[in-house]
Scaffold this active site. Sequence first.
Site, PDB file in Angstrom:
ATOM      1  N   SER A 152      -9.958  -0.485   7.179  1.00 31.15           N
ATOM      2  CA  SER A 152      -9.420  -0.444   5.823  1.00 31.15           C
ATOM      3  C   SER A 152      -8.680  -1.689   5.344  1.00 31.15           C
ATOM      4  CB  SER A 152      -8.503   0.751   5.659  1.00 31.15           C
ATOM      5  OG  SER A 152      -9.278   1.910   5.536  1.00 31.15           O
ATOM      6  N   SER A 202      -9.857   1.819   2.899  1.00 26.02           N
ATOM      7  CA  SER A 202      -8.986   2.550   2.011  1.00 26.02           C
ATOM      8  C   SER A 202      -7.970   1.674   1.272  1.00 26.02           C
ATOM      9  CB  SER A 202      -8.220   3.606   2.807  1.00 26.02           C
ATOM     10  OG  SER A 202      -7.359   2.984   3.753  1.00 26.02           O
ATOM     11  N   LYS A 210       0.853  -1.194   0.000  1.00 27.15           N
ATOM     12  CA  LYS A 210       0.000   0.000   0.000  1.00 27.15           C
ATOM     13  C   LYS A 210       0.890   1.245   0.000  1.00 27.15           C
ATOM     14  CE  LYS A 210      -3.918   1.927   2.675  1.00 27.15           C
ATOM     15  NZ  LYS A 210      -4.806   1.705   3.829  1.00 27.15           N
TER      16      LYS A 210
HETATM   17  N1  GLN Z   1     -13.369   4.062   6.289  1.00 33.97           N
HETATM   18  C1  GLN Z   1     -12.654   4.553   7.407  1.00 33.97           C
HETATM   19  C2  GLN Z   1     -12.300   6.005   7.181  1.00 33.97           C
HETATM   20  O1  GLN Z   1     -12.653   6.495   6.187  1.00 33.97           O
HETATM   21  C3  GLN Z   1     -11.471   3.695   7.685  1.00 33.97           C
HETATM   22  C4  GLN Z   1     -10.208   4.123   7.065  1.00 33.97           C
HETATM   23  C5  GLN Z   1      -9.030   3.263   7.451  1.00 33.97           C
HETATM   24  O2  GLN Z   1      -9.162   2.260   8.133  1.00 33.97           O
HETATM   25  N2  GLN Z   1      -7.847   3.707   7.025  1.00 33.97           N
HETATM   26  O3  GLN Z   1     -11.684   6.652   7.959  1.00 33.97           O
END
Ligand code: GLN
Length: 494
Positions: free
Chosen positions: A179, A155, A80
């Site tokens: 995420s 994400s 990532k």
């Molecule tokens: N969907 C969550 C957010 O938008 C989680 C993001 C994450 O875990 N990096 O913050």
Amino acid sequence: MSLDLLTASMSETAKAIAAKKVSAAEVTKYFYARTEKLNPQLNAFIKLNPDCLKQAENIDQKIAKGENVGVLAGVPFGIKDLLCTKGIETTAASKMLTGFVPPYDSTVVARLKNAGATVVGKLNLDEFAMGSSNESSYHGVVKNPWNPEYVPGGSSGGSAAAQAARLVMGTIGTDTGGSIRQPSSFCGVVGIKPTYGRVSRYGIVAFASSLDQAGPMVSTVEDAALTLEVIAGKDEMDGTTSTRPVEAFSKNLNADMKGKKIGIVKEYHNSELVHPDIRKTYEQAIETLKGLGAEFVEVSIPLTKYAVSMYYLISASEASSNLARYDGVKYGYRSDFKDLAGLPLDEFYAQTRAEGFGKEVKRRIILGTFCLSSGYFDAFYGKACQVRRLLRNQYDEAFAKCDAIISPVSTTPSFKIGTRVYDPLKMYLNDIFTTSTNLAGLPGMSVPFGLTSEDSLPIGIQLTGHHFQEQKILDVAYALEKHSPVKGKVPHVY
Ligand code: GLN
């Protein structure tokens, strides 16, 4: 080549390479070519790393000389783009970090490389890991390999999509509020978010420091266990890492569910928010585990009802502080000023940040700055931190009664690109089942167990464990994987 690289496990591959049945160069070349061919359809990778071929050749040379190579010798990974990679641009999918080439590897990447893994490239994500659909990336949306009209989740959408299409043998994602687990569920791969403090955050672009953890997003539970073994453990560079010894997760995997106690969260039971296909998959997973001898107990975690509110408050507050460092001086992007000499400093910052950050990131910075501002700090951030502690206590009580908690990962399966991005609240609510895991610092994972009835999109099951009990959730996931109705099913792009 007797090894089928599309189905081979990481350990099989590393062993075959060490035994010279196949070369690391051949394996890495195969996946690099596959990525070059399929990535244009998916946009999962932001950047490829042609040097991975040299890395693979080095491993082959070591083997030829009889030197020891690691447990991931010659296994190609995608990373990532939130994790620093020495000499490879790291952007967090933000214009703000364009051109930032880290002079060092994050600990996770360094450990993977030490174990012999090769780095094929950097994977797309929501900008600064903020999002649930990968639509907030500066590098464009990622397509779900099961159906390109759908989001891969976020994400870590690039990691999930690349793994589902098997562009590499393994990927790394990060999870601040879901995420790793949500995109794993949306794309039908196995993803585990370790206990907070299990894996070093050194060299990972910070989103919300008290919640962030990196972890594997891979094809099987065994690969997840092995990758976790490699990346976990104390790191001098991150004071929050635990000194606890890292178990041999992959060797210890045990699918025997007799006498295992699985918790069902009372408060999740009648949630009308849950899509019928997700409910069906969840009930099927429970029946499967019952059939294997697991016992079920009801647990109550009333504060999960505030998880999304707490999460967005705390994560935005920490983000607003973490992202203050991107000012156009130290890293990446700077607005193209004609006359720097006569420019007031706040204008310099403001213009650079206005151009460098995307909409979602700005929304979080504004929200977080507000929550931390004087007069509001105690009412919002302070209060959320107190409730967070109480939530953790409720989990402690629940885990006194069970080995693992089973739940859905998200309220809905993957949705069509463009359908939710203009409704942030709806997007945030999707995180109702994942965020409390991070708030309490617990390990959690997603394992594929179903497909939607209408359009055959993957559905995962979430398993949550007590602190440092990754083995227990891996074991339950291992049992589910063996009996999964979607075993062997792959996306069309394959
Ligand atoms: N969907 C969550 C957010 O938008 C989680 C993001 C994450 O875990 N990096 O913050």
